[in-house]
Design a protein around this motif. Structure first.
Motif, PDB file in Angstrom:
ATOM      1  N   VAL A  36     -22.902 -88.022  87.124  1.00 23.36           N
ATOM      2  CA  VAL A  36     -23.714 -88.621  88.170  1.00 23.36           C
ATOM      3  C   VAL A  36     -25.165 -88.308  87.826  1.00 23.36           C
ATOM      4  N   VAL A  37     -25.926 -89.372  87.554  1.00 25.50           N
ATOM      5  CA  VAL A  37     -27.327 -89.263  87.169  1.00 25.50           C
ATOM      6  C   VAL A  37     -28.152 -89.492  88.429  1.00 25.50           C
ATOM      7  N   VAL A  38     -28.887 -88.478  88.856  1.00 25.54           N
ATOM      8  CA  VAL A  38     -29.624 -88.543  90.116  1.00 25.54           C
ATOM      9  C   VAL A  38     -31.116 -88.578  89.818  1.00 25.54           C
ATOM     10  N   ALA A  39     -31.799 -89.605  90.339  1.00 22.78           N
ATOM     11  CA  ALA A  39     -33.225 -89.783  90.065  1.00 22.78           C
ATOM     12  C   ALA A  39     -33.935 -90.375  91.278  1.00 22.78           C
ATOM     13  N   ASN A  40     -35.249 -90.252  91.276  1.00 25.82           N
ATOM     14  CA  ASN A  40     -36.075 -90.806  92.344  1.00 25.82           C
ATOM     15  C   ASN A  40     -36.421 -92.273  92.109  1.00 25.82           C
ATOM     16  N   SER A  41     -36.160 -92.769  90.904  1.00 28.20           N
ATOM     17  CA  SER A  41     -36.471 -94.160  90.596  1.00 28.20           C
ATOM     18  C   SER A  41     -35.394 -94.722  89.681  1.00 28.20           C
ATOM     19  N   PHE A  42     -35.413 -96.036  89.503  1.00 28.92           N
ATOM     20  CA  PHE A  42     -34.400 -96.691  88.674  1.00 28.92           C
ATOM     21  C   PHE A  42     -34.409 -96.100  87.270  1.00 28.92           C
ATOM     22  N   MET A  43     -33.226 -95.898  86.755  1.00 29.51           N
ATOM     23  CA  MET A  43     -33.068 -95.362  85.407  1.00 29.51           C
ATOM     24  C   MET A  43     -31.869 -96.061  84.786  1.00 29.51           C
ATOM     25  N   THR A  44     -32.003 -96.501  83.562  1.00 29.31           N
ATOM     26  CA  THR A  44     -30.900 -97.152  82.880  1.00 29.31           C
ATOM     27  C   THR A  44     -29.878 -96.107  82.454  1.00 29.31           C
ATOM     28  N   VAL A  45     -28.614 -96.396  82.725  1.00 32.81           N
ATOM     29  CA  VAL A  45     -27.525 -95.527  82.277  1.00 32.81           C
ATOM     30  C   VAL A  45     -26.490 -96.410  81.590  1.00 32.81           C
ATOM     31  N   PRO A  46     -25.691 -95.829  80.708  1.00 36.48           N
ATOM     32  CA  PRO A  46     -24.645 -96.628  80.052  1.00 36.48           C
ATOM     33  C   PRO A  46     -23.683 -97.222  81.085  1.00 36.48           C
ATOM     34  N   ARG A  47     -23.159 -98.382  80.766  1.00 33.01           N
ATOM     35  CA  ARG A  47     -22.191 -99.045  81.665  1.00 33.01           C
ATOM     36  C   ARG A  47     -20.799 -98.529  81.348  1.00 33.01           C
ATOM     37  N   GLU A  48     -20.469 -97.435  81.960  1.00 36.61           N
ATOM     38  CA  GLU A  48     -19.150 -96.825  81.817  1.00 36.61           C
ATOM     39  C   GLU A  48     -18.638 -96.535  83.216  1.00 36.61           C
ATOM     40  N   PRO A  49     -17.344 -96.661  83.440  1.00 36.45           N
ATOM     41  CA  PRO A  49     -16.812 -96.427  84.785  1.00 36.45           C
ATOM     42  C   PRO A  49     -16.964 -94.971  85.241  1.00 36.45           C
ATOM     43  N   TRP A  50     -17.162 -94.059  84.314  1.00 36.10           N
ATOM     44  CA  TRP A  50     -17.261 -92.642  84.647  1.00 36.10           C
ATOM     45  C   TRP A  50     -18.711 -92.162  84.756  1.00 36.10           C
ATOM     46  N   ILE A  51     -19.665 -93.086  84.658  1.00 37.69           N
ATOM     47  CA  ILE A  51     -21.087 -92.741  84.820  1.00 37.69           C
ATOM     48  C   ILE A  51     -21.620 -93.477  86.044  1.00 37.69           C
ATOM     49  N   GLU A  52     -22.199 -92.725  86.956  1.00 33.90           N
ATOM     50  CA  GLU A  52     -22.761 -93.300  88.184  1.00 33.90           C
ATOM     51  C   GLU A  52     -24.253 -92.972  88.253  1.00 33.90           C
ATOM     52  N   ARG A  53     -25.031 -93.933  88.688  1.00 36.10           N
ATOM     53  CA  ARG A  53     -26.466 -93.727  88.900  1.00 36.10           C
ATOM     54  C   ARG A  53     -26.685 -93.651  90.406  1.00 36.10           C
ATOM     55  N   VAL A  54     -27.412 -92.613  90.838  1.00 30.62           N
ATOM     56  CA  VAL A  54     -27.769 -92.471  92.245  1.00 30.62           C
ATOM     57  C   VAL A  54     -29.290 -92.412  92.319  1.00 30.62           C
ATOM     58  N   ILE A  55     -29.853 -93.330  93.076  1.00 32.66           N
ATOM     59  CA  ILE A  55     -31.306 -93.332  93.268  1.00 32.66           C
ATOM     60  C   ILE A  55     -31.572 -92.846  94.682  1.00 32.66           C
ATOM     61  N   VAL A  56     -32.321 -91.751  94.775  1.00 32.53           N
ATOM     62  CA  VAL A  56     -32.648 -91.163  96.067  1.00 32.53           C
ATOM     63  C   VAL A  56     -34.081 -91.546  96.427  1.00 32.53           C
ATOM     64  N   SER A  57     -34.501 -91.202  97.624  1.00 34.45           N
ATOM     65  CA  SER A  57     -35.863 -91.520  98.045  1.00 34.45           C
ATOM     66  C   SER A  57     -36.861 -90.729  97.205  1.00 34.45           C
ATOM     67  N   ASP A  58     -38.133 -91.104  97.302  1.00 31.66           N
ATOM     68  CA  ASP A  58     -39.158 -90.366  96.552  1.00 31.66           C
ATOM     69  C   ASP A  58     -39.688 -89.177  97.352  1.00 31.66           C
ATOM     70  N   LYS A  59     -38.992 -88.840  98.438  1.00 34.33           N
ATOM     71  CA  LYS A  59     -39.342 -87.669  99.238  1.00 34.33           C
ATOM     72  C   LYS A  59     -39.208 -86.418  98.367  1.00 34.33           C
ATOM     73  N   LEU A  60     -40.109 -85.472  98.557  1.00 31.28           N
ATOM     74  CA  LEU A  60     -40.071 -84.229  97.795  1.00 31.28           C
ATOM     75  C   LEU A  60     -38.688 -83.586  97.900  1.00 31.28           C
ATOM     76  N   ASP A  61     -38.118 -83.227  96.798  1.00 32.66           N
ATOM     77  CA  ASP A  61     -36.824 -82.542  96.706  1.00 32.66           C
ATOM     78  C   ASP A  61     -35.622 -83.394  97.121  1.00 32.66           C
ATOM     79  N   ALA A  62     -35.769 -84.709  97.232  1.00 29.77           N
ATOM     80  CA  ALA A  62     -34.630 -85.551  97.633  1.00 29.77           C
ATOM     81  C   ALA A  62     -33.498 -85.466  96.613  1.00 29.77           C
ATOM     82  N   ALA A  63     -33.820 -85.523  95.321  1.00 28.50           N
ATOM     83  CA  ALA A  63     -32.777 -85.427  94.290  1.00 28.50           C
ATOM     84  C   ALA A  63     -32.138 -84.039  94.313  1.00 28.50           C
ATOM     85  N   ASP A  64     -32.958 -83.015  94.467  1.00 27.54           N
ATOM     86  CA  ASP A  64     -32.433 -81.647  94.524  1.00 27.54           C
ATOM     87  C   ASP A  64     -31.469 -81.486  95.696  1.00 27.54           C
TER      88      ASP A  64
END
Length: 160
Positions: A36-64
């Motif tokens: 699970v790749v967690v970021a504050n903005s869009f990020m390209t990840v490989p298209r695999e069923p076992w890889i998930e992209r999660v985009i959180v708000s840009d609020k301080l510490d949102a990804a954390d």
């Protein structure tokens, strides 16, 4: 011998400034772990069923916060963020810096103290320099550390 399938191992990547995402994908694929790749903005990840992209708000510490709320015994967290590492270690996760350095219950206190000291020196105007450049040796150390962490979690899950 139990026929119960052990719970899936999940790797959470604090991705905004992570230099080892490709290594995570490679090792996770070999071990059958979810990523699970967690970021504050869009990020390209490989298209695999076992890889998930999660985009959180840009609020301080949102990804954390997102990662810390989900970290636990069957997870590996990849982060250079010491306060996040501390939260995840307390939750029972295996935590690795991108350099391969593990954060553990016995090392996290010193890591937090060092971080706080360096921050105080910077705020006082002391020239402390930045972190040393990420090197091929760091990348290699990370690959080995992630492989060992996943093997340990798999053994623990099978023995449970």
């Amino acid at each position: 011998m139990s026929s119960v399938t052990p719970p899936a191992i999940t790797i959470f990547v604090d991705a905004d400034a992570c230099p080892v995402k490709d290594e995570v994908y490679r090792v996770a694929g070999r071990h059958g772990a979810c990523v699970v790749v967690v970021a504050n903005s869009f990020m390209t990840v490989p298209r695999e069923p076992w890889i998930e992209r999660v985009i959180v708000s840009d609020k301080l510490d949102a990804a954390d916060d997102w990662i810390a709320e989900r970290a636990g015994p069957q997870t590996v967290v990849v982060t250079a963020d010491v306060p996040l590492a501390s939260r995840c270690v307390k939750a029972g996760a295996s935590v690795l810096a991108p350099t391969g350095k593990p954060f553990t219950e016995s090392s996290i206190g010193m890591a937090l103290a060092t971080r706080d000291l360096m921050q105080s020196l910077r705020e006082a105007g002391a020239v402390t320099g930045g972190p040393k450049p990420f090197s091929p040796k760091d990348r290699s150390a990370f690959l080995g550390a992630l492989d060992r962490a996943l093997m340990r979690l798999r053994r623990n899950a099978q023995g449970a």
